[in-house]
Scaffold this active site. Sequence first.
Site, PDB file in Angstrom:
ATOM      1  N   TYR A 148       0.835  -1.209   0.000  1.00  0.00           N
ATOM      2  CA  TYR A 148       0.000   0.000   0.000  1.00  0.00           C
ATOM      3  C   TYR A 148       0.870   1.260   0.000  1.00  0.00           C
ATOM      4  CZ  TYR A 148      -2.599   3.824   2.185  1.00  0.00           C
ATOM      5  OH  TYR A 148      -3.130   5.052   2.468  1.00  0.00           O
TER       6      TYR A 148
HETATM    7  C1  UGA Z   1      -3.897   4.113   8.615  1.00  0.00           C
HETATM    8  C2  UGA Z   1      -4.797   3.955   7.379  1.00  0.00           C
HETATM    9  O1  UGA Z   1      -5.466   2.719   7.397  1.00  0.00           O
HETATM   10  C3  UGA Z   1      -4.047   4.119   6.100  1.00  0.00           C
HETATM   11  O2  UGA Z   1      -4.972   4.160   5.021  1.00  0.00           O
HETATM   12  C4  UGA Z   1      -3.245   5.375   6.177  1.00  0.00           C
HETATM   13  O3  UGA Z   1      -2.606   5.673   5.014  1.00  0.00           O
HETATM   14  C5  UGA Z   1      -2.276   5.215   7.319  1.00  0.00           C
HETATM   15  O4  UGA Z   1      -3.066   5.210   8.506  1.00  0.00           O
HETATM   16  C6  UGA Z   1      -1.270   6.299   7.414  1.00  0.00           C
HETATM   17  O5  UGA Z   1      -1.432   7.228   8.180  1.00  0.00           O
HETATM   18  O6  UGA Z   1      -0.254   6.229   6.728  1.00  0.00           O
HETATM   19  P1  UGA Z   1      -2.768   2.489  10.309  1.00  0.00           P
HETATM   20  O7  UGA Z   1      -1.743   3.372  10.933  1.00  0.00           O
HETATM   21  O8  UGA Z   1      -2.470   1.034  10.203  1.00  0.00           O
HETATM   22  O9  UGA Z   1      -3.112   2.951   8.819  1.00  0.00           O
HETATM   23  O10 UGA Z   1      -4.135   2.782  11.082  1.00  0.00           O
HETATM   24  P2  UGA Z   1      -5.058   1.900  12.027  1.00  0.00           P
HETATM   25  O11 UGA Z   1      -5.772   0.833  11.291  1.00  0.00           O
HETATM   26  O12 UGA Z   1      -5.917   2.856  12.771  1.00  0.00           O
HETATM   27  O13 UGA Z   1      -4.026   1.174  13.012  1.00  0.00           O
HETATM   28  C7  UGA Z   1      -3.333   1.882  14.013  1.00  0.00           C
HETATM   29  C8  UGA Z   1      -2.560   0.903  14.861  1.00  0.00           C
HETATM   30  O14 UGA Z   1      -3.471   0.043  15.533  1.00  0.00           O
HETATM   31  C9  UGA Z   1      -1.614  -0.009  14.072  1.00  0.00           C
HETATM   32  O15 UGA Z   1      -0.428  -0.150  14.777  1.00  0.00           O
HETATM   33  C10 UGA Z   1      -2.347  -1.349  14.002  1.00  0.00           C
HETATM   34  O16 UGA Z   1      -1.475  -2.436  14.022  1.00  0.00           O
HETATM   35  C11 UGA Z   1      -3.139  -1.325  15.283  1.00  0.00           C
HETATM   36  N1  UGA Z   1      -4.418  -2.072  15.194  1.00  0.00           N
HETATM   37  C12 UGA Z   1      -5.281  -1.870  14.186  1.00  0.00           C
HETATM   38  C13 UGA Z   1      -4.704  -2.999  16.173  1.00  0.00           C
HETATM   39  O17 UGA Z   1      -3.901  -3.229  17.110  1.00  0.00           O
HETATM   40  N2  UGA Z   1      -5.885  -3.665  16.117  1.00  0.00           N
HETATM   41  C14 UGA Z   1      -6.796  -3.463  15.116  1.00  0.00           C
HETATM   42  O18 UGA Z   1      -7.878  -4.102  15.127  1.00  0.00           O
HETATM   43  C15 UGA Z   1      -6.487  -2.520  14.121  1.00  0.00           C
END
Ligand code: UGA
Length: 309
Positions: A148
């Site tokens: 991504y």
């Molecule tokens: C998000 C968005 O999904 C992307 O589209 C975006 O581009 C990205 O931010 C970015 O800022 O670059 P992410 O940081 O993975 O990606 O966002 P979340 O899904 O909110 O996850 C945040 C954290 O929580 C991550 O460390 C993930 O591993 C964790 N998480 C997520 C969990 O521990 N449990 C979950 O059920 C979901």
Amino acid sequence: MTVVVTGVAGFIGSHLARRLLDQQVQDVVGIDCLTDYYEPSLKRSNLSGLLGDPRFRFEQLDLAQDGADFVADASCVYHLAGQPGVRMSWGDGFASYVRNNIVATHRLLEAMRESTGRLVFASSSSVYGDADRYPTTEDSLPQPSSPYGVTKLCSEQLVMAYARSAGLDARCVRYFTVYGPRQRPDMAFSRFIAAAQRGEPVEIYGDGQQTRDFTYVSDAVDATVRAGSVTDAGKRIFNVGGGSRATVLDVLRILGDILGKPLDVRRLPPQPGDVRDTGADLSRARDTLGWSPRVTLANGLRAQVKASA
Ligand code: UGA
């Protein structure tokens, strides 16, 4: 003249269109192809606050294959459409990331070669991967950890090539994990809140010590509008972060306080492509856009919980 928001039925796009209608005199054309990455009914519901406005027009178009005539009258195109999500971009899923991020952006850029409008491209902190320094400046070496992130970096580089060589007045905002009301259902806070409301355990990936520079949606929208408004954007690429980093465990503690009960946590393995930390250096956005984030994590989380009740 009009302004265009692509990805208008999405989480950030729908908030941005509302803000533009509330603040500016222009009409807003919203573009979206309502992909089924998540429930299209949620996207239709995101649009419901816009469709009744006489200055808003919705066009259901797929940028990767349909024409982009809408750019002809646009003073600014805010290009937020794309295939989001870090963890789904492995394996066969990659094809839709190439199509909806790279091909769609390229077609939009080609359409904009004949126009005088400005472009604001929604990029992502995922272009940095595990960054070489924190807080991370826009000039840090991009080294994405997920397919991504590679597609977002590629799209951003396409935008910059059209800016350098075709005279496009372009700006890129690198959003850092945006949250708030209408957050995508696959993202962490939405999943945590939904699980807690169902009385189910929240699932965390890894040890929960990973940090994110979580950004409240109204702050992200504010930075985006400013990126579209400044006359001279200088180096064109801006970090848009929340202003303070928090671990996933910090988030769960705050959420437990808001909900009035500690959350039941279930640990799952770390997910491939998830970086350990993100953290934005916001000096450039502050100096060039006159923007700083205003909403604290606790207040933003409270607003998201309230909206999902
Ligand atoms: C998000 C968005 O999904 C992307 O589209 C975006 O581009 C990205 O931010 C970015 O800022 O670059 P992410 O940081 O993975 O990606 O966002 P979340 O899904 O909110 O996850 C945040 C954290 O929580 C991550 O460390 C993930 O591993 C964790 N998480 C997520 C969990 O521990 N449990 C979950 O059920 C979901």
